[in-house]
Design an enzyme around this catalytic site. Structure first.
Site, PDB file in Angstrom:
ATOM      1  N   CYS B  88      59.292  64.448  26.272  1.00 17.83           N
ATOM      2  CA  CYS B  88      58.110  65.298  26.404  1.00 17.83           C
ATOM      3  C   CYS B  88      57.231  65.170  25.153  1.00 17.83           C
ATOM      4  O   CYS B  88      56.647  64.127  24.923  1.00 17.83           O
ATOM      5  CB  CYS B  88      58.543  66.739  26.696  1.00 17.83           C
ATOM      6  SG  CYS B  88      57.213  67.760  27.338  1.00 17.83           S
ATOM      7  N   HIS B 205      62.585  66.400  31.327  1.00 19.77           N
ATOM      8  CA  HIS B 205      63.565  66.940  30.373  1.00 19.77           C
ATOM      9  C   HIS B 205      64.984  66.783  30.894  1.00 19.77           C
ATOM     10  O   HIS B 205      65.514  67.707  31.515  1.00 19.77           O
ATOM     11  CB  HIS B 205      63.299  68.428  30.149  1.00 19.77           C
ATOM     12  CG  HIS B 205      62.095  68.735  29.333  1.00 19.77           C
ATOM     13  ND1 HIS B 205      62.132  68.848  27.968  1.00 19.77           N
ATOM     14  CD2 HIS B 205      60.817  68.957  29.684  1.00 19.77           C
ATOM     15  CE1 HIS B 205      60.926  69.140  27.507  1.00 19.77           C
ATOM     16  NE2 HIS B 205      60.100  69.204  28.531  1.00 19.77           N
ATOM     17  N   GLU B 207      67.663  67.131  29.324  1.00 21.91           N
ATOM     18  CA  GLU B 207      68.555  68.120  28.704  1.00 21.91           C
ATOM     19  C   GLU B 207      68.526  69.454  29.449  1.00 21.91           C
ATOM     20  O   GLU B 207      69.422  70.275  29.271  1.00 21.91           O
ATOM     21  CB  GLU B 207      68.165  68.326  27.225  1.00 21.91           C
ATOM     22  CG  GLU B 207      66.954  69.210  26.961  1.00 21.91           C
ATOM     23  CD  GLU B 207      65.602  68.506  27.127  1.00 21.91           C
ATOM     24  OE1 GLU B 207      65.555  67.442  27.747  1.00 21.91           O
ATOM     25  OE2 GLU B 207      64.588  69.061  26.642  1.00 21.91           O
TER      26      GLU B 207
END
Lengths: 743, 231, 80
Positions: B88, B205, B207
């Site tokens: 990002c 993302h 994660e």
């Protein structure tokens, strides 16, 4: 007295007093407290400290009636935010606050700074903010300002929260012509702190340094009305923005710096500079600790040249904090704030004088007694009219549906019931990587895992203003009950609430009656449901051209689920599961008074709102939670706006599968059955229903088999199947279409 | 000894902790958190530039982070071949640093967008992506205001020819469609590699969906794959 | 001296904000708007009075920080 102060003293005319919002009686009292006429700086301080915003002078009498205590409560109202115990040595810290007027003037910055302010209230207490919610009310969709205001507010909430990195996980959005000239923007933050490391605003220790950190002070938000003196001309007016501009980047740094400092033993007391900035923060800290305070205003970090003591004391510049430090810890604190590139200045010290002494380049420019000013803070018992409860509306007086499916499509595609995806996709609702899959926006409660544990915090914001308008007492109860249900439907145990009381002009007896009634209803509900009010905010005078908003007492509810693996969402989980209706009874069924069916399909706002049976809410909520945490329920949704079939459709859309209802007998009034908004009811699915049904029967709670999940439509008795694709198109379509259109 | 990783923390980074959790879950040890004012940091096997709003993204996303003291060292090591992942805002920083081609513009509809998207893994023969299958779309979220990937025609062609396109936005069936594109990115590009495939930048993302409780686990193979490849 | 810097997207790079303004202007009835490009405007106060040096310095600022030349172009104007 110095030149700087004298420059203002000759300006205190009755007009100047009035423009500071003080009545003649209040000004006389101020003179009595001072033993002389206050100068302009001092008058400004009186004005702020006795304002409705800081003193709660119209609402205090009634706020005192709310329950605020319980075994879970660590800190009730009176601090920056409320604190409740959530186990494992942790506490949830939360509050809701309004930023209504600024958001109407400049929606992006108004909403953004509203988020910034409530975040500061929470991390001031030592908590890392973990979730943001909001409650938004706009005017009619066709009103020329609505689209612009909605777009700006949503972008502002997102712009601030996304950058700060706190997920915005829940909220509500309503439209009503009553808010055409006064939108409501209420922002809520929940944070998590070690339960034994909560920071308070009570100053202590004479001689201890008073420290200013964060952004520099500019001329933001100084009330225009106070600019009466001749030295303020048009040019200076230009320099004086009444709209504060938010800086979420600085806020993010401020959060990290404060939390880093809070891990040391340096802080004695801390308070954010919110409304009324340096005045109320320094005053409140000293007042709570029974201390005096001396400030050298020329040491305040300034953004602009030529700022006066008056401006410094009244500025509402954002992203600033005031702290009292332990002696000898100044350099430690300074190094942390410098690491984060934030301003740090020792601007004064505590004294035992009990007075606030303000200096400007060494000369005293203001000197006020703290306790007398705080104690003399006005409290009014404003007259409130007696209200008659509205007559109930019988279902038999309401026309039935001709086409169940078409009516459902219309309601699900209406402004108040359509999907809010357009709104919440602009909010980062997943940053911090603890937002549970079942607790994302669009369901009943937002669910966030407490970082590093298996626990979860559930939160929700609720109010049904049309109920409150019809009957403030029942409406006040209903706001609490709906929050209670939203948490329970996710499996979380409600712990406590925060409230945001939005009303019109309290000097009008009929408005005051709304406030009194709503607080009474809230109090009854909070007592019965054992969810004390631990923090809150009051926003009055929400009127334009004499037209008041609907009474909007918003409740922010916070609950706990001990094992997040047990939480459920609203989405149908699997095909072929049994669908149950839990709670309610013959009496609550089919209540159409003040329903959305009545308003949005038939164009009528009549009757009494649904009554709230608090004992039944508590019993049913507890039962539902037990069944969820016992693993017996796979999805659950409370029944509220739009009634049973709207709740059913929402579960089906979220789970992307339909259902077939097998009703034992055809209802005598289909609209009442489908769209009635009777309280205390939940829809739930389970793989094997027998245990739930048996347990309900034992607990004396109604539990009815409604049907089974599966297919791609809602099949209800002999009605034509209602296709999910058609429902989805209506549900998802309205808001993007509305926002894409040009006014 | 497990995989040693470092997360570079800029003022305004806000996914640094999130990616640290995901890294620790896969590597078994906490990454070094490297503050942007540091000009040197311990030797590591993987550098991660996390999401967020470095310096508030006030001038242009990622622009100011390029001038942080730590960035020179990150660039030196990345150019020397130390695997580097930018997520990002980290992706934006990597393009501003010149480690990755192209740029990220304001989303085509001008709004911030946070939602789960489907991605097709365009090159599964890299350190980062070898645990994924090319015919199996993965689902992970995006959350950005400036994720609209742009590069000129020549660059886009070169990216395609060299296998430098890492991920594309697709629909649930795995088809590249305009409806599946959340931000107007050219060719639906969601992530790109450098020429040697040692640097990856992506807007989504991973994660955030590396834990089933959060609603999905499709991000995890990226981290697990790195551990396997780099050990 | 004051330097005025305009940073705009290069021709050919999609400018969604400019497009949005263009659409809004058309909707408001402004005829004849052929295109809108948006960008940033920066005012930089500079010490000294060597205009050529100032121009060179600001151009360097643009190359290094103020503009991303992959997508943006810049114009510098030195005034008093």
């Amino acid at each position: 007295m110095s030149q700087a102060a004298l420059a203002h003293t000759d300006e205190i005319t009755p007009e100047v007093v009035a423009e500071h919002g003080l009545s003649e009686e209040e000004y006389a009292l101020a003179k009595q407290i001072m033993g002389r006429a206050p100068n302009l700086l001092e008058l400004g301080i009186f004005s702020v400290m006795w304002s409705e915003h800081c003193s709660y002078k119209s609402s205090k009498k009634w706020l005192k009636t709310l329950p605020t205590d319980g075994p879970q409560v660590i800190q009730g109202p009176g601090e920056n935010a409320g604190v409740v115990d959530i186990g494992e040595g942790l506490a949830a810290v939360f509050k809701i606050e309004s930023h209504n007027h600024p958001s109407f003037i400049e929606p992006y910055q108004g909403a953004a700074t509203g988020v910034g302010g409530i975040l500061r209230d929470v991390f001031t207490m030592g908590a890392r903010p973990v979730m943001n919610l909001n409650a938004l009310r706009f005017g009619a969709p066709e009103h020329p300002k609505t689209r612009h205001l909605l777009a700006g507010v949503v972008a502002g909430i997102g712009g601030y929260g996304n950058c700060v990195g706190v997920p915005t996980v829940g909220g509500e959005v309503n439209f009503d012509p009553a808010y055409n000239g006064n939108i409501l923007v209420n922002a809520m933050t929940v944070g998590v702190a070690p339960a034994n490391r909560i920071f308070y605003s009570r100053a202590a220790g004479a001689g201890n340094p008073v420290v200013y950190v964060g952004s520099k002070t500019g001329r933001d938000g100084i009330h225009g009305a106070t600019m009466a003196s001749a030295e303020f001309d048009e040019a200076s007016e230009e320099k004086r923005p009444t709209v504060q501009v938010g800086d979420p980047f600085t806020e993010k740094l401020l959060i990290e710096a404060c939390l880093e400092l809070m891990a040391t033993d340096a802080i004695v007391a801390i308070q954010d500079m919110g409304a009324a900035g340096l005045t109320s923060s320094s005053f409140e800290m000293a007042s709570k600790g029974g201390m005096g305070v001396e400030l050298d205003l020329d040491r305040v970090p300034m953004r602009e040249e030529g700022m006066t003591p008056y401006e410094l004391m009244l500025s509402e510049s954002q992203e600033r904090m005031l702290m009292v430090l332990q002696p000898g810890r100044e350099e430690l604190a300074r190094s942390i704030f410098e690491k984060w590139d934030l301003d740090f200045a020792i601007i004064g010290r505590l004294t035992e004088s009990g007075r606030m002494v303000l200096r400007w380049h060494g000369e005293v420019v203001g000197d006020l007694p703290i306790d007398p000013l705080a104690e003399a803070s006005p409290e009014y018992d404003r007259p409130h009219s007696q209200r008659e409860a509205p007559a109930p509306l019988a279902a038999s007086d309401v026309p039935d549906v001709e086409d169940l499916g078409a009516t459902l499509v219309k309601l699900l595609g209406s402004p108040d019931l359509c999907s809010r995806r357009w709104v919440w996709e602009q909010y980062d609702h997943m940053v911090m990587a603890d937002t549970l899959g079942s607790g994302r926006p669009g369901g009943d409660a937002a669910l966030v895992r407490v970082h590093g544990t298996g626990r979860g915090i559930a939160a929700s914001t609720d109010c049904t203003p049309r109920y409150c308008l019809a009957d403030p007492v029942e409406g006040g109860k209903q706001a609490v009950a709906e929050g209670y249900r939203n948490l329970s439907a996710s499996g979380a145990t409600p712990l406590a609430v925060t409230n945001n009381l939005n009303f019109g002009n309290p000097e009008k007896p009929e408005i005051m009656a709304q406030l009194v009634g709503a607080v009474q209803g809230m109090g009854e509900a909070c007592r019965a449901l054992e969810t004390p009010v631990v923090s809150g905010n009051v926003s009055l005078y929400n009127e334009t051209d004499g037209r008041a908003i609907n009474p909007t007492p918003v409740i922010g509810s916070v609950g706990l689920i001990e094992d997040v693996a047990k939480a459920v969402g609203i989405a149908f989980a699997a095909e072929g599961e049994t669908l149950l209706l839990i709670g309610g009874d013959e009496a609550t069924e089919g209540h159409l008074g003040q329903s959305l069916y009545l308003r949005d399909i038939l164009g009528r706002a009549e009757g009494a709102p649904p009554a709230v049976d608090l004992a039944a809410e508590k019993r049913t909520g507890g039962f539902v939670r037990d069944q969820i945490t016992g693993g017996c329920i796979t999805a659950c949704h409370d029944i509220s706006d739009g009634g049973l079939i709207v709740a059913l459709a929402e579960m089906a859309l979220a789970g992307r599968m339909g259902c077939t209802l097998d009703l034992p007998a055809s209802p005598s009034h289909w609209a009442a059955w489908a769209f009635g908004e009777g309280q205390g009811r939940y829809l739930a699915t389970c793989a094997t229903p027998d245990g739930v049904i048996a347990a309900a029967s034992e607990a004396g709670i109604r539990c009815m088999l409604l049907g089974r999940t599966g297919g791609d439509s809602l099949k209800v008795a002999d009605w034509a199947p209602i296709s999910l694709s058609g429902l989805r198109a209506a549900h998802e379509g309205w808001m993007p279409r509305y926002m894409a259109a040009t006014a | 000894m497990g995989l040693r990783s470092a997360v570079i923390v800029f003022p305004g980074s806000n996914c640094d902790r999130d990616v640290a959790v995901a890294l620790e879950q896969s590597t078994g040890q906490a990454p070094a958190m490297v503050w942007h004012k540091e000009s040197d940091f311990p030797e590591v096997d993987l550098m991660v530039l996390p999401g967020g709003f470095s310096y508030g993204d006030y001038l242009r996303c990622g622009a100011m982070a390029v001038h942080s003291p730590v960035t020179r060292e990150v660039k030196r090591r990345a150019e020397a071949g130390v695997p580097t992942l930018g997520i990002c805002n980290g992706f934006q920083v990597l393009t501003e640093m010149g480690l990755l081609p192209g740029a990220l513009l304001r989303n085509a509809d001008l709004d911030f967008v946070c939602r789960d998207v489907h991605l097709r893994v365009e090159n599964t023969q890299t350190l980062f992506t070898h645990r994924y299958a090319s015919d199996q779309p993965i689902r992970i979220p995006v959350a950005h205001h400036d994720g609209n990937y742009y590069a000129d025609e020549t660059t886009l062609d070169a990216l395609a020819d060299n296998g430098q396109i890492a991920f594309r936005y697709v629909d649930e069936e795995g088809e590249v469609t305009s409806g599946a594109n959340p931000n107007g990115s050219l060719k639906n590009i969601a992530g790109v590699f450098n020429a040697s495939k040692t640097v990856l930048g992506l807007m989504p993302h991973p994660e955030r969906l590396s834990d089933p409780q959060l609603g999905g686990n499709d991000g995890r193979p990226l981290f697990d794959g790195l551990v396997e490849a780099l050990q | 001296m004051k330097a005025k810097v305009h940073v705009t997207l290069k021709p050919g790079v999609l400018d969604p904000q400019g497009k949005a303004v263009e659409g809004a202007l058309a909707a408001l009835g402004f005829a004849g708007v052929e295109s809108v490009r948006q960008g940033k405007f920066l005012e930089i106060e500079l010490a000294g009075d060597d205009r050529d040096a100032a121009e060179r310095q600001v151009a360097e600022m643009c190359e290094k920080l103020l503009a991303n030349t992959v997508i943006e172009k810049y114009d510098v104007e030195i005034g008093d």
